[in-house]
Design a protein around this motif. Structure first.
Motif, PDB file in Angstrom:
ATOM      1  N   PRO A  60       0.801  -1.226   0.000  1.00 37.55           N
ATOM      2  CA  PRO A  60       0.000   0.000   0.000  1.00 37.55           C
ATOM      3  C   PRO A  60       0.836   1.280   0.000  1.00 37.55           C
ATOM      4  O   PRO A  60       0.394   2.304  -0.498  1.00 37.55           O
ATOM      5  CB  PRO A  60      -0.831  -0.109   1.279  1.00 37.55           C
ATOM      6  N   GLU A  61       2.067   1.225   0.528  1.00 35.66           N
ATOM      7  CA  GLU A  61       2.915   2.418   0.545  1.00 35.66           C
ATOM      8  C   GLU A  61       3.645   2.622  -0.763  1.00 35.66           C
ATOM      9  O   GLU A  61       4.256   3.652  -0.990  1.00 35.66           O
ATOM     10  CB  GLU A  61       3.951   2.345   1.683  1.00 35.66           C
ATOM     11  N   GLY A  62       3.649   1.620  -1.635  1.00 32.78           N
ATOM     12  CA  GLY A  62       4.300   1.760  -2.929  1.00 32.78           C
ATOM     13  C   GLY A  62       5.608   1.011  -3.069  1.00 32.78           C
ATOM     14  O   GLY A  62       6.082   0.806  -4.159  1.00 32.78           O
ATOM     15  N   LYS A  63       6.213   0.553  -1.956  1.00 25.94           N
ATOM     16  CA  LYS A  63       7.461  -0.194  -2.027  1.00 25.94           C
ATOM     17  C   LYS A  63       7.546  -1.123  -0.829  1.00 25.94           C
ATOM     18  O   LYS A  63       7.523  -0.675   0.308  1.00 25.94           O
ATOM     19  CB  LYS A  63       8.648   0.764  -2.050  1.00 25.94           C
ATOM     20  N   THR A  64       7.644  -2.424  -1.095  1.00 23.37           N
ATOM     21  CA  THR A  64       7.656  -3.425  -0.032  1.00 23.37           C
ATOM     22  C   THR A  64       8.489  -4.619  -0.463  1.00 23.37           C
ATOM     23  O   THR A  64       8.516  -4.956  -1.638  1.00 23.37           O
ATOM     24  CB  THR A  64       6.217  -3.922   0.256  1.00 23.37           C
ATOM     25  N   THR A  65       9.135  -5.263   0.487  1.00 21.80           N
ATOM     26  CA  THR A  65       9.845  -6.514   0.229  1.00 21.80           C
ATOM     27  C   THR A  65       9.182  -7.616   1.043  1.00 21.80           C
ATOM     28  O   THR A  65       8.904  -7.431   2.229  1.00 21.80           O
ATOM     29  CB  THR A  65      11.332  -6.398   0.629  1.00 21.80           C
ATOM     30  N   LEU A  66       8.919  -8.743   0.382  1.00 18.93           N
ATOM     31  CA  LEU A  66       8.339  -9.878   1.093  1.00 18.93           C
ATOM     32  C   LEU A  66       8.755 -11.168   0.415  1.00 18.93           C
ATOM     33  O   LEU A  66       9.357 -11.150  -0.661  1.00 18.93           O
ATOM     34  CB  LEU A  66       6.822  -9.765   1.176  1.00 18.93           C
ATOM     35  N   LYS A  67       8.449 -12.285   1.040  1.00 18.56           N
ATOM     36  CA  LYS A  67       8.815 -13.586   0.489  1.00 18.56           C
ATOM     37  C   LYS A  67       7.911 -13.928  -0.696  1.00 18.56           C
ATOM     38  O   LYS A  67       6.721 -13.636  -0.698  1.00 18.56           O
ATOM     39  CB  LYS A  67       8.700 -14.672   1.553  1.00 18.56           C
ATOM     40  N   ARG A  68       8.506 -14.564  -1.684  1.00 18.06           N
ATOM     41  CA  ARG A  68       7.771 -14.966  -2.887  1.00 18.06           C
ATOM     42  C   ARG A  68       6.596 -15.880  -2.532  1.00 18.06           C
ATOM     43  O   ARG A  68       5.528 -15.798  -3.123  1.00 18.06           O
ATOM     44  CB  ARG A  68       8.738 -15.668  -3.844  1.00 18.06           C
ATOM     45  N   SER A  69       6.785 -16.727  -1.543  1.00 15.95           N
ATOM     46  CA  SER A  69       5.752 -17.689  -1.161  1.00 15.95           C
ATOM     47  C   SER A  69       4.478 -16.996  -0.664  1.00 15.95           C
ATOM     48  O   SER A  69       3.383 -17.534  -0.813  1.00 15.95           O
ATOM     49  CB  SER A  69       6.281 -18.644  -0.092  1.00 15.95           C
ATOM     50  N   VAL A  70       4.611 -15.800  -0.086  1.00 18.49           N
ATOM     51  CA  VAL A  70       3.435 -15.062   0.386  1.00 18.49           C
ATOM     52  C   VAL A  70       2.521 -14.728  -0.802  1.00 18.49           C
ATOM     53  O   VAL A  70       1.311 -14.911  -0.731  1.00 18.49           O
ATOM     54  CB  VAL A  70       3.854 -13.778   1.135  1.00 18.49           C
ATOM     55  N   LEU A  71       3.125 -14.248  -1.891  1.00 17.97           N
ATOM     56  CA  LEU A  71       2.336 -13.940  -3.090  1.00 17.97           C
ATOM     57  C   LEU A  71       1.749 -15.209  -3.710  1.00 17.97           C
ATOM     58  O   LEU A  71       0.598 -15.232  -4.134  1.00 17.97           O
ATOM     59  CB  LEU A  71       3.189 -13.202  -4.126  1.00 17.97           C
ATOM     60  N   GLU A  72       2.559 -16.258  -3.772  1.00 18.43           N
ATOM     61  CA  GLU A  72       2.089 -17.514  -4.362  1.00 18.43           C
ATOM     62  C   GLU A  72       0.909 -18.085  -3.583  1.00 18.43           C
ATOM     63  O   GLU A  72      -0.077 -18.540  -4.173  1.00 18.43           O
ATOM     64  CB  GLU A  72       3.225 -18.533  -4.429  1.00 18.43           C
ATOM     65  N   LEU A  73       0.985 -18.055  -2.254  1.00 19.64           N
ATOM     66  CA  LEU A  73      -0.112 -18.566  -1.430  1.00 19.64           C
ATOM     67  C   LEU A  73      -1.385 -17.735  -1.596  1.00 19.64           C
ATOM     68  O   LEU A  73      -2.485 -18.249  -1.467  1.00 19.64           O
ATOM     69  CB  LEU A  73       0.294 -18.602   0.045  1.00 19.64           C
ATOM     70  N   ALA A  74      -1.220 -16.447  -1.917  1.00 21.38           N
ATOM     71  CA  ALA A  74      -2.381 -15.575  -2.123  1.00 21.38           C
ATOM     72  C   ALA A  74      -2.997 -15.769  -3.505  1.00 21.38           C
ATOM     73  O   ALA A  74      -4.062 -15.216  -3.786  1.00 21.38           O
ATOM     74  CB  ALA A  74      -1.968 -14.114  -1.932  1.00 21.38           C
ATOM     75  N   GLY A  75      -2.321 -16.533  -4.374  1.00 21.14           N
ATOM     76  CA  GLY A  75      -2.868 -16.799  -5.700  1.00 21.14           C
ATOM     77  C   GLY A  75      -2.191 -16.048  -6.832  1.00 21.14           C
ATOM     78  O   GLY A  75      -2.673 -16.048  -7.956  1.00 21.14           O
ATOM     79  N   PHE A  76      -1.053 -15.411  -6.555  1.00 24.72           N
ATOM     80  CA  PHE A  76      -0.325 -14.672  -7.586  1.00 24.72           C
ATOM     81  C   PHE A  76       0.261 -15.648  -8.595  1.00 24.72           C
ATOM     82  O   PHE A  76       0.816 -16.678  -8.240  1.00 24.72           O
ATOM     83  CB  PHE A  76       0.790 -13.848  -6.941  1.00 24.72           C
ATOM     84  N   ASP A  77       0.144 -15.323  -9.892  1.00 26.78           N
ATOM     85  CA  ASP A  77       0.665 -16.164 -10.959  1.00 26.78           C
ATOM     86  C   ASP A  77       1.821 -15.426 -11.630  1.00 26.78           C
ATOM     87  O   ASP A  77       1.607 -14.479 -12.381  1.00 26.78           O
ATOM     88  CB  ASP A  77      -0.433 -16.484 -11.971  1.00 26.78           C
ATOM     89  N   PHE A  78       3.053 -15.861 -11.361  1.00 27.71           N
ATOM     90  CA  PHE A  78       4.242 -15.181 -11.859  1.00 27.71           C
ATOM     91  C   PHE A  78       4.429 -15.321 -13.372  1.00 27.71           C
ATOM     92  O   PHE A  78       5.272 -14.642 -13.942  1.00 27.71           O
ATOM     93  CB  PHE A  78       5.491 -15.694 -11.127  1.00 27.71           C
ATOM     94  N   ARG A  79       3.654 -16.155 -14.028  1.00 22.82           N
ATOM     95  CA  ARG A  79       3.783 -16.322 -15.477  1.00 22.82           C
ATOM     96  C   ARG A  79       3.153 -15.180 -16.255  1.00 22.82           C
ATOM     97  O   ARG A  79       3.442 -14.998 -17.435  1.00 22.82           O
ATOM     98  CB  ARG A  79       3.133 -17.630 -15.923  1.00 22.82           C
TER      99      ARG A  79
END
Length: 120
Positions: A60-79
C-alpha cells in the motif's frame, strides 16, 4: 415475431428478440463460447487483474519486500505480466499494469508502484 434462439412465436413488444430469459441467457452464453481466442483473453485479463490487486494490497505504501511464497499462497501467478522494465544495472522489473516486482535473492520479491512520468 419469432424468438432468435428457439424459434417460438412471441407476443408483446415489437423490439423483443427472445421469448424468455432462458433463451436470452442461452444466446448470450453461446455467443461468449464461440470465439476461443476471446475466451483466452478474458482468462488472461482476469489473472492480470488478480495479480495487480495482490501487488496493490501487499504494497500500500508503494514499495515493499516480502517472500515470494506469500504472493504464491495468495494466488499470484508469476507467469503473467503486462510489461518488463530493465534498469541500467541489469535488473528486470515485471509489471502488472502500474504495480511491478523485482525478483531478489533468497526467494524474496521487491514490490514497487510505477510513478507517473511528469513532463515539465
Amino acid at each position: 415475431m419469432k424468438c432468435r434462439q428457439c424459434g417460438a412465436a412471441m407476443y408483446g413488444r415489437a423490439d423483443r428478440k427472445f421469448c424468455s430469459d432462458q433463451c436470452r441467457a442461452r444466446a448470450g452464453n453461446l455467443k461468449k463460447h464461440k470465439d476461443a481466442g476471446e475466451q483466452l483473453m478474458v482468462q488472461v485479463n482476469k489473472i492480470l487483474r488478480q495479480n495487480r490487486l495482490l501487488l496493490q494490497r501487499t504494497s500500500p505504501e508503494g514499495k515493499t519486500t516480502l517472500k515470494r511464497s506469500v504472493l504464491e499462497l495468495a494466488g499470484f501467478d508469476f507467469r503473467y505480466f503486462t510489461n518488463l522494465f530493465r534498469t541500467q544495472k541489469g535488473n528486470t522489473y515485471y509489471f502488472c499494469y502500474d504495480y511491478g516486482y523485482l525478483l531478489l535473492d533468497d526467494e524474496k520479491v521487491l514490490i514497487v508502484n510505477r510513478q507517473p512520468y511528469m513532463r515539465t
